[in-house]
Design an enzyme around this catalytic site. Structure first.
Site, PDB file in Angstrom:
ATOM      1  N   ARG A   1       0.820  -1.208   0.000  1.00  0.00           N
ATOM      2  CA  ARG A   1       0.000   0.000   0.000  1.00  0.00           C
ATOM      3  C   ARG A   1       0.861   1.268   0.000  1.00  0.00           C
ATOM      4  O   ARG A   1       0.470   2.293  -0.556  1.00  0.00           O
ATOM      5  CB  ARG A   1      -0.927   0.004   1.225  1.00  0.00           C
ATOM      6  CG  ARG A   1      -2.009   1.080   1.139  1.00  0.00           C
ATOM      7  CD  ARG A   1      -2.931   1.039   2.351  1.00  0.00           C
ATOM      8  NE  ARG A   1      -2.230   1.351   3.567  1.00  0.00           N
ATOM      9  CZ  ARG A   1      -2.284   0.646   4.701  1.00  0.00           C
ATOM     10  NH1 ARG A   1      -3.023  -0.436   4.783  1.00  0.00           N
ATOM     11  NH2 ARG A   1      -1.580   1.006   5.744  1.00  0.00           N
TER      12      ARG A   1
ATOM     13  N   TYR B   1     -14.757  21.285 -11.549  1.00  0.00           N
ATOM     14  CA  TYR B   1     -15.284  19.945 -11.870  1.00  0.00           C
ATOM     15  C   TYR B   1     -16.381  19.602 -10.856  1.00  0.00           C
ATOM     16  O   TYR B   1     -16.154  19.692  -9.652  1.00  0.00           O
ATOM     17  CB  TYR B   1     -14.103  18.972 -11.782  1.00  0.00           C
ATOM     18  CG  TYR B   1     -14.402  17.517 -11.988  1.00  0.00           C
ATOM     19  CD1 TYR B   1     -14.871  17.042 -13.212  1.00  0.00           C
ATOM     20  CD2 TYR B   1     -14.161  16.596 -10.970  1.00  0.00           C
ATOM     21  CE1 TYR B   1     -15.105  15.686 -13.401  1.00  0.00           C
ATOM     22  CE2 TYR B   1     -14.387  15.237 -11.154  1.00  0.00           C
ATOM     23  CZ  TYR B   1     -14.863  14.796 -12.371  1.00  0.00           C
ATOM     24  OH  TYR B   1     -15.086  13.462 -12.560  1.00  0.00           O
TER      25      TYR B   1
HETATM   26  C1  LIG Z   1     -12.253  13.729 -14.731  1.00  0.00           C
HETATM   27  C2  LIG Z   1     -11.793  14.820 -13.898  1.00  0.00           C
HETATM   28  C3  LIG Z   1     -11.467  14.607 -12.557  1.00  0.00           C
HETATM   29  C4  LIG Z   1     -11.681  13.289 -11.870  1.00  0.00           C
HETATM   30  O1  LIG Z   1     -10.903  12.265 -12.397  1.00  0.00           O
HETATM   31  P1  LIG Z   1     -11.358  10.738 -12.316  1.00  0.00           P
HETATM   32  O2  LIG Z   1     -10.131  10.002 -12.646  1.00  0.00           O
HETATM   33  O3  LIG Z   1     -12.473  10.575 -13.287  1.00  0.00           O
HETATM   34  O4  LIG Z   1     -11.810  10.483 -10.902  1.00  0.00           O
HETATM   35  C5  LIG Z   1     -10.972  15.669 -11.839  1.00  0.00           C
HETATM   36  N1  LIG Z   1     -10.813  16.883 -12.393  1.00  0.00           N
HETATM   37  C6  LIG Z   1     -11.115  17.133 -13.678  1.00  0.00           C
HETATM   38  C7  LIG Z   1     -10.892  18.485 -14.239  1.00  0.00           C
HETATM   39  C8  LIG Z   1     -11.616  16.108 -14.477  1.00  0.00           C
HETATM   40  O5  LIG Z   1     -11.940  16.363 -15.747  1.00  0.00           O
END
Ligand SMILES: *Cc1c(COP(=O)(O)O)cnc(C)c1O
Length: 395
Positions: A61, A114
């Site tokens: 881990r 996001y």
């Molecule tokens: C997709 C995305 C995330 C999250 O990523 P995941 O790997 O889907 O959890 C965070 N920030 C932005 C700007 C994204 O486009």
């Protein structure tokens, strides 16, 4: 000239770093790529070594040689002191925030963030007694007026998710430094190659590596890269939250990184070509692409960014849901689905109206976000053109 009279080595360009960082073939019998280490238990040769945890790897881990390779590579490419890999981009966001706040603190969050990051603030942080204030992405140095005695973090994402407002990161960084706050940035859109967060005063840069670093829509992965001041806080949060990326996913991130510069150059070229063409379409009211001179923060983007990737949005002139569905449902090459950054083109409808709080989304027509993939650009244009014909016919 150094004292030995030798010229110091020329620093490598980012396109070279993505190819060479984080691997040491001659430690792996000459094989070019680091192997995938899968594992939980790591054996210690003696009781003394175990008591002192006196070896590089102690438990699956905590780290493996595979994870360490990609962490070193991303840190080097992005220009930070250290990288911590996470199991997703979202986990990189949540871990990075939790590294710097405690109950009673306050954070400043960009309104164009996001959307799941917003939910993390509104539910998880609120539950833990951390308050969030959303701010206008165009606030710049005006962010100083929102700082309270208990503010710990300014969180930025530039350009904004879906709506592509470009933030004045250097202006915000000056305020953060003056007021002794942590400046975090979600740098997923530009990737480590097209925005250099540590040159602009950011303390912690977050990558949803799921997107362009993995690049093939076949794994979830995140990365938190910190400067020297922030790295120990992030490392502690990662350890205490039990954050641990998968072995295969890490390998896929490493494989994706090797071709990042080449893929991004193509995403940029095709993305700009399609964006310019969309500007001329009668069905389109606005194209939200920071690389176009028509973008309201184009000058800021030009000053601070080194390129544009393949993700941008358009606002259509008013059209019914039925007409938009007719356009989208018949597309042959553009898939409909979340995420982006892979080799394939994607399109999704979106509406930021219901969740914006510091700013108002005022488009008259429906909005679409496009990811321009690596297909032939004329084929993509023809696919969209046929879509517009269906939209017009269904009006
Ligand atoms: C997709 C995305 C995330 C999250 O990523 P995941 O790997 O889907 O959890 C965070 N920030 C932005 C700007 C994204 O486009």
């Amino acid at each position: 000239m150094s004292s030995s009279g030798k010229k110091p080595p020329r620093p490598h360009a980012p396109a070279t770093k993505v190819v060479h960082s984080g691997r040491a073939p001659h430690d792996n019998f000459g094989f070019v790529n680091p192997p995938v280490y899968r594992g939980s238990t790591v054996l210690f040769p003696t009781a003394e070594k175990l008591w002192k945890r006196d070896q590089l790897y102690t438990y699956g881990r905590s780290s493996t040689p595979t994870v360490r390779s990609l962490e070193e590579a991303i840190a080097e490419v992005e220009g930070g002191a250290a990288t911590a890999l996470t199991a997703s981009g979202y986990q990189a966001v949540s871990t990075a925030i939790l590294a710097f706040v405690k109950s009673g603190d306050h954070i400043l969050m960009v309104d164009s963030v996001y959307q799941p990051t917003r939910k993390f603030c509104d539910y998880m942080l609120a539950k833990l007694g951390v308050e969030t204030t959303y701010y206008d992405p165009l606030i710049g140095a005006g962010i100083a007026d929102l700082i309270r005695p208990n503010t710990r973090i300014i969180f930025t994402e530039s350009p904004g998710s879906q709506t592509f407002e470009v933030q004045d990161i250097p202006a915000i960084a000056r305020v953060a430094r003056e007021r002794d706050l942590w400046l975090l940035m979600d740098n997923t859109w530009a990737s480590p190659l097209y925005f250099r967060p540590f040159d602009h005063g950011v303390d912690v840069s977050i990558q949803a590596a799921t997107k362009y670093i993995v690049g093939h829509a076949d794994a979830m992965l995140g990365a938190i890269t910190s400067n020297a001041r922030a790295a120990k806080h992030v490392a502690l949060a990662k350890e205490q939250l039990g954050v641990c990326p998968g072995s295969e996913e890490t390998f896929l991130g490493m494989r994706g990184l090797r071709t990042l510069a080449t893929r991004l150059a193509q995403h940029q070229r095709s993305g700009l070509e399609i964006a310019r063409w969309l500007e001329g379409r009668p069905e389109v009211a606005r194209v939200l692409h920071p690389g176009l001179p028509s973008h309201p923060q184009h000058a800021l983007w030009k000053r601070d960014f080194l390129g544009a990737t393949g993700l941008f949005s358009i606002v259509l002139k008013p059209a019914s849901d039925k007409a938009v569905a007719a356009m989208l449902d018949g597309l042959q090459l553009f898939g409909m689905g979340f995420s982006w950054g892979g080799y394939e083109s994607l399109i999704i409808p979106f509406d930021p109206k219901p969740y914006r709080t510091a700013t108002k989304w005022t488009a008259d027509g429906p909005a679409l976000r496009l990811h321009i993939g690596l297909e032939d650009v004329d084929d993509l244009r023809a696919d969209l053109e046929a879509g517009f014909e269906r939209l017009d016919a269904a009006k």
